[in-house]
Design a protein around this motif. Structure first.
Motif, PDB file in Angstrom:
ATOM      1  N   GLU A  82       1.050  -1.609  -0.097  1.00  0.00           N
ATOM      2  CA  GLU A  82      -0.046  -0.155  -0.013  1.00  0.00           C
ATOM      3  C   GLU A  82       0.854   1.491   0.060  1.00  0.00           C
ATOM      4  O   GLU A  82       0.868   1.980  -0.250  1.00  0.00           O
ATOM      5  N   ALA A  83       2.668   1.238   1.001  1.00  0.00           N
ATOM      6  CA  ALA A  83       2.951   2.260   0.698  1.00  0.00           C
ATOM      7  C   ALA A  83       3.267   2.140  -0.038  1.00  0.00           C
ATOM      8  O   ALA A  83       3.813   3.586  -1.164  1.00  0.00           O
ATOM      9  N   GLY A  84       3.929   1.623  -1.200  1.00  0.00           N
ATOM     10  CA  GLY A  84       3.851   1.172  -2.453  1.00  0.00           C
ATOM     11  C   GLY A  84       3.386   2.421  -3.307  1.00  0.00           C
ATOM     12  O   GLY A  84       3.999   4.035  -3.915  1.00  0.00           O
ATOM     13  N   LYS A  85       2.503   1.712  -3.299  1.00  0.00           N
ATOM     14  CA  LYS A  85       1.225   2.630  -4.747  1.00  0.00           C
ATOM     15  C   LYS A  85       0.840   3.946  -4.023  1.00  0.00           C
ATOM     16  O   LYS A  85       0.950   4.694  -5.061  1.00  0.00           O
ATOM     17  N   THR A  86       0.705   4.417  -3.113  1.00  0.00           N
ATOM     18  CA  THR A  86      -0.055   5.365  -2.732  1.00  0.00           C
ATOM     19  C   THR A  86       1.098   6.296  -2.684  1.00  0.00           C
ATOM     20  O   THR A  86       0.968   7.492  -3.526  1.00  0.00           O
ATOM     21  N   SER A  87       2.724   6.293  -2.526  1.00  0.00           N
ATOM     22  CA  SER A  87       3.956   6.931  -2.771  1.00  0.00           C
ATOM     23  C   SER A  87       4.273   6.873  -3.850  1.00  0.00           C
ATOM     24  O   SER A  87       4.154   8.256  -4.389  1.00  0.00           O
ATOM     25  N   GLY A  88       3.825   6.141  -5.041  1.00  0.00           N
ATOM     26  CA  GLY A  88       4.229   6.356  -6.196  1.00  0.00           C
ATOM     27  C   GLY A  88       2.882   7.293  -6.954  1.00  0.00           C
ATOM     28  O   GLY A  88       3.580   7.780  -7.988  1.00  0.00           O
ATOM     29  N   PHE A  89       2.050   7.117  -6.690  1.00  0.00           N
ATOM     30  CA  PHE A  89       0.898   8.133  -6.821  1.00  0.00           C
ATOM     31  C   PHE A  89       1.582   9.459  -7.021  1.00  0.00           C
ATOM     32  O   PHE A  89       1.367  10.298  -7.780  1.00  0.00           O
ATOM     33  N   TYR A  90       1.575   9.932  -5.905  1.00  0.00           N
ATOM     34  CA  TYR A  90       2.211  11.152  -5.806  1.00  0.00           C
ATOM     35  C   TYR A  90       3.639  11.579  -6.522  1.00  0.00           C
ATOM     36  O   TYR A  90       3.763  12.522  -7.432  1.00  0.00           O
ATOM     37  N   LYS A  91       4.135  10.453  -6.534  1.00  0.00           N
ATOM     38  CA  LYS A  91       5.668  11.349  -7.479  1.00  0.00           C
ATOM     39  C   LYS A  91       5.321  10.932  -9.181  1.00  0.00           C
ATOM     40  O   LYS A  91       6.069  11.433  -9.477  1.00  0.00           O
ATOM     41  N   SER A  92       4.139  10.337  -9.444  1.00  0.00           N
ATOM     42  CA  SER A  92       4.200  10.349 -10.581  1.00  0.00           C
ATOM     43  C   SER A  92       2.749  12.198 -10.722  1.00  0.00           C
ATOM     44  O   SER A  92       2.677  12.035 -12.447  1.00  0.00           O
ATOM     45  N   ASN A  93       2.034  12.643  -9.911  1.00  0.00           N
ATOM     46  CA  ASN A  93       1.219  13.190  -9.778  1.00  0.00           C
ATOM     47  C   ASN A  93       2.005  14.743  -8.936  1.00  0.00           C
ATOM     48  O   ASN A  93       1.480  15.265  -7.481  1.00  0.00           O
ATOM     49  N   ARG A  94       3.394  15.140  -9.603  1.00  0.00           N
ATOM     50  CA  ARG A  94       4.042  15.863  -8.547  1.00  0.00           C
ATOM     51  C   ARG A  94       3.353  17.502  -8.597  1.00  0.00           C
ATOM     52  O   ARG A  94       3.808  17.831  -7.941  1.00  0.00           O
ATOM     53  N   ASP A  95       2.470  18.000  -9.256  1.00  0.00           N
ATOM     54  CA  ASP A  95       1.474  19.408  -9.050  1.00  0.00           C
ATOM     55  C   ASP A  95       0.773  19.098  -7.909  1.00  0.00           C
ATOM     56  O   ASP A  95       0.924  19.851  -6.757  1.00  0.00           O
ATOM     57  N   LEU A  96       0.136  17.255  -7.610  1.00  0.00           N
ATOM     58  CA  LEU A  96      -0.487  17.132  -6.613  1.00  0.00           C
ATOM     59  C   LEU A  96       0.519  17.146  -4.945  1.00  0.00           C
ATOM     60  O   LEU A  96       0.061  17.925  -4.189  1.00  0.00           O
ATOM     61  N   PHE A  97       1.478  16.570  -5.692  1.00  0.00           N
ATOM     62  CA  PHE A  97       2.411  16.682  -4.611  1.00  0.00           C
ATOM     63  C   PHE A  97       2.971  18.106  -3.980  1.00  0.00           C
ATOM     64  O   PHE A  97       2.972  18.795  -2.325  1.00  0.00           O
ATOM     65  N   ARG A  98       2.798  18.770  -4.862  1.00  0.00           N
ATOM     66  CA  ARG A  98       3.802  19.978  -4.696  1.00  0.00           C
ATOM     67  C   ARG A  98       2.979  20.717  -3.606  1.00  0.00           C
ATOM     68  O   ARG A  98       3.349  21.691  -2.826  1.00  0.00           O
ATOM     69  N   SER A  99       1.289  20.138  -3.835  1.00  0.00           N
ATOM     70  CA  SER A  99       0.373  21.235  -3.355  1.00  0.00           C
ATOM     71  C   SER A  99       0.028  20.663  -1.821  1.00  0.00           C
ATOM     72  O   SER A  99      -0.427  21.771  -1.793  1.00  0.00           O
TER      73      SER A  99
END
Length: 245
Positions: A82-99
């Motif tokens: 789950e951690a890999g899937k969730t963190s991977g989502f944000y690393k692939s969506n860096r605008d959301l990560f930055r937000s």
């Protein structure tokens, strides 16, 4: 900066574009006037005791410290998959990560930190996030990445000078961040005219600050007491420098 005694700590609910988040705030007990603030971005498993302890230690140095919640108040990975899937989502969506990082900075300032003296630090996944804060030129003095990923996305702002100062603390034997990625990162910092430092720790792999990672380097992620201690001291020196400016 001298020690200020035990911190006042509490969980804090805040939001980013309608998503409810739950961070952890540590505030120094003593002292007057505005104090510098540090946002802490968690590793891939989310906010845990290690991250909260980091906030406590920073507050004991006189800083406001806020552990950011990137995932959401109701999203806490229960295992590594789950951690890999969730963190991977944000690393692939860096605008959301930055937000999410920007929302944490705003929450820290709202809590009382000096808006002109903010830093962002992070561990593993969070180290990647700290570098995103620098790449985005958020209104901060500097960032520190502990064993974080160094890869970047293609960005229209790529030609801009990176204004926050950058410190990368890296395990010399980290199999998840190969030398090719390190070399590309160095070139990125040079091309964007950043004020940056990168320190390598011998015999250290990924997650070298995390006691829960065990001590078996062959697994690719393991605690290294020497690297953990030295990296914390290097961070302290860096924070003292950027806030003195």
């Amino acid at each position: 900066m001298s020690l200020t005694g035990l911190a006042q700590e509490k969980d804090v609910s805040y939001s980013d574009n309608g998503t409810v988040l739950k961070g952890h705030l540590a505030v120094p007990k003593k002292g007057t006037g505005k104090r510098p603030g540090v946002v802490i971005i968690h590793a891939w498993t989310g906010i845990n005791d290690f991250i909260k302890t980091s906030a406590s230690r920073l507050s004991e140095l006189g800083y406001y410290a806020f552990a950011a919640d990137i995932y959401g108040a109701d999203k806490r990975p229960q295992n590594t998959a789950e951690a890999g899937k969730t963190s991977g989502f944000y690393k692939s969506n860096r605008d959301l990560f930055r937000s999410r990082i920007k929302a944490a900075i705003e929450q820290l300032v709202e809590a009382g930190a000096d808006e002109n003296n903010i830093a962002v630090i992070g561990y593993c996944f969070g180290g990647t996030g700290a570098l995103e804060a620098a790449r985005a030129n958020f209104p901060i003095k500097g960032v520190v990445s502990f064993h974080g990923g160094l890869d970047k996305r293609e960005d229209k702002q790529e030609a801009d000078v990176i204004r926050p100062k950058v410190l990368v603390l890296h395990g010399a034997d980290d199999p998840y961040v190969p030398e090719t990625q390190c070399a590309a990162f160095r070139e990125e910092m040079k091309s964007r005219k950043a004020d940056w430092q990168m320190i390598y720790y011998a015999n250290a792999v990924h997650a070298f600050t995390e006691p829960s990672a065990g001590d078996n380097n062959s697994k690719g992620a393991a605690y290294n007491e020497s690297a953990a201690r030295r990296s914390w001291e290097h961070m302290k020196t860096f924070l003292s420098e950027i806030f003195a400016d």
